[in-house]
Design an enzyme around this catalytic site. Structure first.
Site, PDB file in Angstrom:
ATOM      1  N   ARG A 133       0.752  -1.327  -0.057  1.00 25.08           N
ATOM      2  CA  ARG A 133       0.048  -0.309   0.176  1.00 25.08           C
ATOM      3  C   ARG A 133       0.651   1.359  -0.093  1.00 25.08           C
ATOM      4  O   ARG A 133       1.900   1.276   0.901  1.00 25.08           O
ATOM      5  CB  ARG A 133      -0.982   0.034   1.299  1.00 25.08           C
ATOM      6  CG  ARG A 133      -2.173   0.921   0.760  1.00 25.08           C
ATOM      7  CD  ARG A 133      -2.795   1.034   2.260  1.00 25.08           C
ATOM      8  NE  ARG A 133      -2.255   1.817   3.313  1.00 25.08           N
ATOM      9  CZ  ARG A 133      -2.307   1.488   4.676  1.00 25.08           C
ATOM     10  NH1 ARG A 133      -2.807   0.566   5.161  1.00 25.08           N
ATOM     11  NH2 ARG A 133      -1.470   2.189   5.441  1.00 25.08           N
ATOM     12  N   GLU A 151       4.332   7.222   2.897  1.00 28.71           N
ATOM     13  CA  GLU A 151       4.964   5.996   2.867  1.00 28.71           C
ATOM     14  C   GLU A 151       4.826   4.999   1.953  1.00 28.71           C
ATOM     15  O   GLU A 151       3.620   4.991   1.634  1.00 28.71           O
ATOM     16  CB  GLU A 151       4.969   5.582   4.463  1.00 28.71           C
ATOM     17  CG  GLU A 151       3.916   4.964   4.917  1.00 28.71           C
ATOM     18  CD  GLU A 151       3.803   3.887   6.124  1.00 28.71           C
ATOM     19  OE1 GLU A 151       5.134   3.425   6.533  1.00 28.71           O
ATOM     20  OE2 GLU A 151       2.746   3.943   6.741  1.00 28.71           O
ATOM     21  N   ASN A 153       4.022   0.760   2.496  1.00 31.12           N
ATOM     22  CA  ASN A 153       3.996  -0.421   3.127  1.00 31.12           C
ATOM     23  C   ASN A 153       4.244  -1.644   2.398  1.00 31.12           C
ATOM     24  O   ASN A 153       3.387  -2.074   1.456  1.00 31.12           O
ATOM     25  CB  ASN A 153       2.618  -0.279   3.797  1.00 31.12           C
ATOM     26  CG  ASN A 153       2.541   0.814   4.674  1.00 31.12           C
ATOM     27  OD1 ASN A 153       2.808   1.160   5.693  1.00 31.12           O
ATOM     28  ND2 ASN A 153       1.471   1.854   4.254  1.00 31.12           N
ATOM     29  N   SER A 158      -2.691  -2.819   5.950  1.00 25.51           N
ATOM     30  CA  SER A 158      -4.117  -3.144   6.503  1.00 25.51           C
ATOM     31  C   SER A 158      -5.203  -2.250   5.952  1.00 25.51           C
ATOM     32  O   SER A 158      -5.063  -1.281   5.198  1.00 25.51           O
ATOM     33  CB  SER A 158      -4.086  -3.041   7.862  1.00 25.51           C
ATOM     34  OG  SER A 158      -3.597  -2.185   8.486  1.00 25.51           O
ATOM     35  N   LYS A 332      11.822   3.037   6.033  1.00 26.55           N
ATOM     36  CA  LYS A 332      11.569   4.486   5.611  1.00 26.55           C
ATOM     37  C   LYS A 332      13.170   4.857   5.013  1.00 26.55           C
ATOM     38  O   LYS A 332      13.019   5.748   4.235  1.00 26.55           O
ATOM     39  CB  LYS A 332      11.336   5.275   6.752  1.00 26.55           C
ATOM     40  CG  LYS A 332       9.931   5.463   6.974  1.00 26.55           C
ATOM     41  CD  LYS A 332       9.001   4.627   7.770  1.00 26.55           C
ATOM     42  CE  LYS A 332       7.644   4.967   7.903  1.00 26.55           C
ATOM     43  NZ  LYS A 332       6.923   3.781   8.512  1.00 26.55           N
ATOM     44  N   LYS A 396      11.248  10.157  11.413  1.00 26.93           N
ATOM     45  CA  LYS A 396      10.907   8.828  11.502  1.00 26.93           C
ATOM     46  C   LYS A 396      11.932   7.717  11.728  1.00 26.93           C
ATOM     47  O   LYS A 396      12.748   7.783  11.065  1.00 26.93           O
ATOM     48  CB  LYS A 396      10.121   8.204  10.359  1.00 26.93           C
ATOM     49  CG  LYS A 396       9.047   9.137   9.815  1.00 26.93           C
ATOM     50  CD  LYS A 396       8.246   8.908   8.575  1.00 26.93           C
ATOM     51  CE  LYS A 396       7.260   9.787   8.106  1.00 26.93           C
ATOM     52  NZ  LYS A 396       6.440   9.181   6.826  1.00 26.93           N
ATOM     53  N   GLU A 400       7.015   0.211  11.946  1.00 31.08           N
ATOM     54  CA  GLU A 400       5.702   0.356  11.301  1.00 31.08           C
ATOM     55  C   GLU A 400       4.374   0.537  12.322  1.00 31.08           C
ATOM     56  O   GLU A 400       4.817   0.017  13.226  1.00 31.08           O
ATOM     57  CB  GLU A 400       5.334  -1.051  10.416  1.00 31.08           C
ATOM     58  CG  GLU A 400       6.304  -1.064   9.357  1.00 31.08           C
ATOM     59  CD  GLU A 400       6.307   0.296   8.199  1.00 31.08           C
ATOM     60  OE1 GLU A 400       5.197   0.763   7.942  1.00 31.08           O
ATOM     61  OE2 GLU A 400       7.483   0.518   7.781  1.00 31.08           O
ATOM     62  N   GLY A 401       3.198   0.707  11.972  1.00 28.86           N
ATOM     63  CA  GLY A 401       2.015   0.699  12.838  1.00 28.86           C
ATOM     64  C   GLY A 401       1.536   1.715  13.612  1.00 28.86           C
ATOM     65  O   GLY A 401       0.829   1.722  14.202  1.00 28.86           O
ATOM     66  N   ARG A 482      -8.233   7.471   4.537  1.00 28.21           N
ATOM     67  CA  ARG A 482      -8.062   7.595   6.032  1.00 28.21           C
ATOM     68  C   ARG A 482      -8.038   9.049   6.293  1.00 28.21           C
ATOM     69  O   ARG A 482      -7.580   9.898   5.580  1.00 28.21           O
ATOM     70  CB  ARG A 482      -6.720   6.910   6.642  1.00 28.21           C
ATOM     71  CG  ARG A 482      -7.125   5.485   7.342  1.00 28.21           C
ATOM     72  CD  ARG A 482      -5.560   5.127   7.634  1.00 28.21           C
ATOM     73  NE  ARG A 482      -4.743   5.337   6.678  1.00 28.21           N
ATOM     74  CZ  ARG A 482      -3.378   5.141   7.225  1.00 28.21           C
ATOM     75  NH1 ARG A 482      -3.096   4.510   8.343  1.00 28.21           N
ATOM     76  NH2 ARG A 482      -2.315   5.390   6.324  1.00 28.21           N
TER      77      ARG A 482
HETATM   78  P1  ADP Z   1       3.762   4.528  10.275  1.00 27.54           P
HETATM   79  O1  ADP Z   1       4.676   3.431   9.424  1.00 27.54           O
HETATM   80  O2  ADP Z   1       3.689   4.481  11.767  1.00 27.54           O
HETATM   81  O3  ADP Z   1       2.115   4.426   9.460  1.00 27.54           O
HETATM   82  P2  ADP Z   1       3.869   6.894   8.528  1.00 27.54           P
HETATM   83  O4  ADP Z   1       5.144   7.353   7.912  1.00 27.54           O
HETATM   84  O5  ADP Z   1       2.555   6.546   7.799  1.00 27.54           O
HETATM   85  O6  ADP Z   1       4.322   5.813   9.798  1.00 27.54           O
HETATM   86  O7  ADP Z   1       3.347   8.366   9.737  1.00 27.54           O
HETATM   87  C1  ADP Z   1       2.359   8.135  10.410  1.00 27.54           C
HETATM   88  C2  ADP Z   1       1.386   9.291  10.217  1.00 27.54           C
HETATM   89  O8  ADP Z   1       2.048  10.603  10.381  1.00 27.54           O
HETATM   90  C3  ADP Z   1       0.801   9.360   8.721  1.00 27.54           C
HETATM   91  O9  ADP Z   1      -0.368   8.465   8.428  1.00 27.54           O
HETATM   92  C4  ADP Z   1       0.474  10.655   8.469  1.00 27.54           C
HETATM   93  O10 ADP Z   1      -0.767  11.180   9.174  1.00 27.54           O
HETATM   94  C5  ADP Z   1       1.540  11.446   9.457  1.00 27.54           C
HETATM   95  N1  ADP Z   1       2.993  11.720   8.442  1.00 27.54           N
HETATM   96  C6  ADP Z   1       3.805  10.992   8.243  1.00 27.54           C
HETATM   97  N2  ADP Z   1       4.812  11.526   7.215  1.00 27.54           N
HETATM   98  C7  ADP Z   1       4.240  12.715   7.140  1.00 27.54           C
HETATM   99  C8  ADP Z   1       4.487  13.972   6.141  1.00 27.54           C
HETATM  100  N3  ADP Z   1       5.750  13.846   5.663  1.00 27.54           N
HETATM  101  N4  ADP Z   1       3.833  14.996   6.240  1.00 27.54           N
HETATM  102  C9  ADP Z   1       2.664  15.074   6.802  1.00 27.54           C
HETATM  103  N5  ADP Z   1       2.340  14.158   7.691  1.00 27.54           N
HETATM  104  C10 ADP Z   1       2.745  12.998   7.742  1.00 27.54           C
HETATM  105 MG    MG Z   2       1.649   4.748   7.839  1.00 28.81          MG
END
Ligand code: ADP
Ligand code: MG
Length: 506
Positions: A133, A151, A153, A158, A332, A396, A400-401, A482
């Site tokens: 995803r 990101e 996945n 999920s 990442k 970051k 994940e998660g 979402r």
């Molecule tokens: P995870 O692997 O924990 O899902 P993500 O990289 O998806 O990590 O980050 C979690 C959440 O943080 C994302 O769903 C988003 O809402 C927010 N986020 C992450 N990166 C960004 C970004 N570059 N700009 C704005 N919001 C972000």
């Molecule tokens: Mg995410």
């Protein structure tokens, strides 16, 4: 939708809102748009028989989403599948990145160690399945709207099950409820694209199941879902299972913590993974495909035996979804290396076709390493520790998660707690600032109204041969929207911040 009417329409706070909420509550339970209740809601041990379900949090209306962005994200998914299949095949590339983060990250180091052990024994399965995803937010640059990737996945991607149901809910409401509002939305005026995520993800699993072929040991074959103990998001997974079972494929669920108890490796050169039915262990299924909805984070590995369980999957002849290499491709750090300015040279190594690689490149935002030796790393260290500059970034770790990131002012504070030689286990990413839209979220029976931010996920399924590089199946597999309140930084539905939504294309 008439062009000048506000959307979503304002609701009368009394009966009108009540009626819409009640319809959603009932439809959701009737159609499996549901999760198991958290203990805080029902009280610890108050559901000993496991019979309760509650509504998944959801928006009252599908959120407006730019059509061009939606179509672009869907159109490039098969390129993304191909990119991550190629990265998964490049052990040397992944090994180098693992070394960069492993010093500050035991979990990644341990995954790599298991991969090396299995490599020494000799991998017996060359086929590899990805249920991916790719997540995006819309970035507004003046009048120009562009999707930017949050990101990618590669493990336990999920919500494909619930997402398809959410689209159906909003389609249902657009026919039955929205036309009756005091500010009515006439039927067929919302542009609600179909969403096949549940069936399309199942189709990916089915492609791998079929490629595995019949058992040479004369066992029936099956697909095994490896899950977490006490999974609350179970119905999301069940929708995929039911879709597979409709095509008569045996599917079983096994908690990761019980894998060593209920599986064995056949003592034959191919080391087939055998699943013994817990209630009747003499009945054996050969596991054609092992679909991991667990094992993506350190909490799933509380004991050394958890690592033995992961190794058993990896060393066997089952087709894993994903392999350890594919899981690591989702670091990442990989996304950062692909996206670090000034240009797409790393990307071009994997996707030589210039048109394809520039379409992917356009979806990247600036992401930096935090090492002390490269110019990009040194610049990132300056940005991350400057009290003003850091406000434009998220930092970051390789996790994940949800719930693991550090935002804005929390970045310099966190870096103070980490020895400098381990800063490189984080990446620094520019914050994407999507245009806020209005919507109302129905969460645990309560309404939350206000500005929301939407995150689009596009699913992809890919089956390839690790040895020959041949791609046997590569499809875009539906979408997820979402939505979270615009004051919230994290957006995971399972983590409790976001909610399910679908797109109304504009
Ligand atoms: P995870 O692997 O924990 O899902 P993500 O990289 O998806 O990590 O980050 C979690 C959440 O943080 C994302 O769903 C988003 O809402 C927010 N986020 C992450 N990166 C960004 C970004 N570059 N700009 C704005 N919001 C972000
Ligand atoms: Mg995410």
């Amino acid at each position: 939708m008439t062009s000048n009417a506000p959307y979503p329409p304002a609701l009368d706070a009394g009966l009108e809102t009540e009626r819409l909420s009640q319809t959603i509550k009932d439809w959701s339970i009737a159609n499996g748009l549901a999760v198991r209740p958290p203990p805080v809601l029902v009280g610890q041990n108050q559901d000993p028989e496991g019979i309760l379900a509650i509504n998944a949090p959801v928006t009252l209306f599908p959120s407006p989403f730019p059509k061009s962005c939606f179509e672009e994200a869907k159109a490039i998914q098969t390129n993304y599948n191909e990119l991550y299949a190629r990265i998964s095949q490049d052990e040397e590339f992944l090994g180098r990145l693992v070394q960069e983060v492993a010093g500050g990250d035991d979990f990644i180091a341990k995954l790599w160690e298991i991969h090396l052990k299995v490599k020494e024994e000799g991998y017996v399965q060359n086929l590899s399945l990805g249920l991916f995803r790719s997540d995006y937010m819309v970035h507004q640059d003046g009048d120009h709207l562009q999707i930017k990737q949050v990101e990618f996945n590669t493990i336990a991607s999920s919500f494909g099950g619930l997402s398809a149901q959410t689209s159906l809910l909003h389609q249902h409401l657009s026919k039955t409820e929205y036309p009756l509002l005091t500010t009515p939305i006439p039927p067929n005026t919302l542009n609600l694209p179909p969403n096949t995520s549940a069936h399309s993800l199942a189709a990916g699993l089915r492609a791998a199941y079929e490629a595995y072929g019949p058992s040479i040991l004369n066992h029936p074959t099956c697909i095994l879902f490896i899950v977490q103990d006490g999974e609350r998001n179970i119905f999301d997974q069940r929708h995929l299972e039911y879709s597979l079972q409709q095509s008569s494929i045996p599917v079983f669920r096994l908690p990761f913590s019980q894998l060593l108890t209920h599986t064995t490796l056949s003592p034959t050169p191919l080391r087939q993974l055998l699943y013994h039915l817990p209630h009747n262990p003499s009945q054996i299924f050969e596991v054609a495909v092992t679909y991991l909805r667990a094992g993506y984070g350190p909490n799933d590995y509380p004991a050394p035996s958890s690592w033995l369980a992961r190794r058993r999957i990896e060393t066997s002849n089952t087709i894993p979804c994903p392999t350890i290499l594919t899981q690591l491709a989702g670091m990442k750090k990989v996304q950062q290396v692909l996206a670090t300015p000034p240009g797409p040279s790393t990307l071009a190594k994997f996707i030589p076709d210039e048109e394809k690689s520039s379409a992917l490149w356009r979806t990247f935002t600036n992401i930096y390493p935090l090492d002390s030796s490269s110019p990009a790393g040194r610049e990132a260290r300056r940005l991350a520790t400057d009290p003003k500059e850091c406000l434009k970034y998220v930092m970051k770790p390789q996790r994940e998660g949800g719930g693991n990131n550090f935002y804005k002012g929390a970045i310099p504070e966190q870096l103070k707690k980490v020895p400098e030689e381990h800063w490189n286990s984080f990446i620094l990413m520019e914050l994407i600032t999507p245009p806020a839209v209005q919507n109302t979220i129905l969460r645990q029976g309560k309404l939350e109204q206000g500005g929301v931010i939407c995150e689009l996920g596009v699913y992809g399924t890919c089956l390839w041969d690790q040895k020959t590089g041949q791609v046997k199946h590569n499809e875009e597999a539906g979408y997820l929207l979402r939505t979270k309140g615009d004051q919230s930084e994290e957006g995971g539905v399972a983590a409790g911040f976001g909610c399910m939504d679908s797109v109304a294309l504009v």
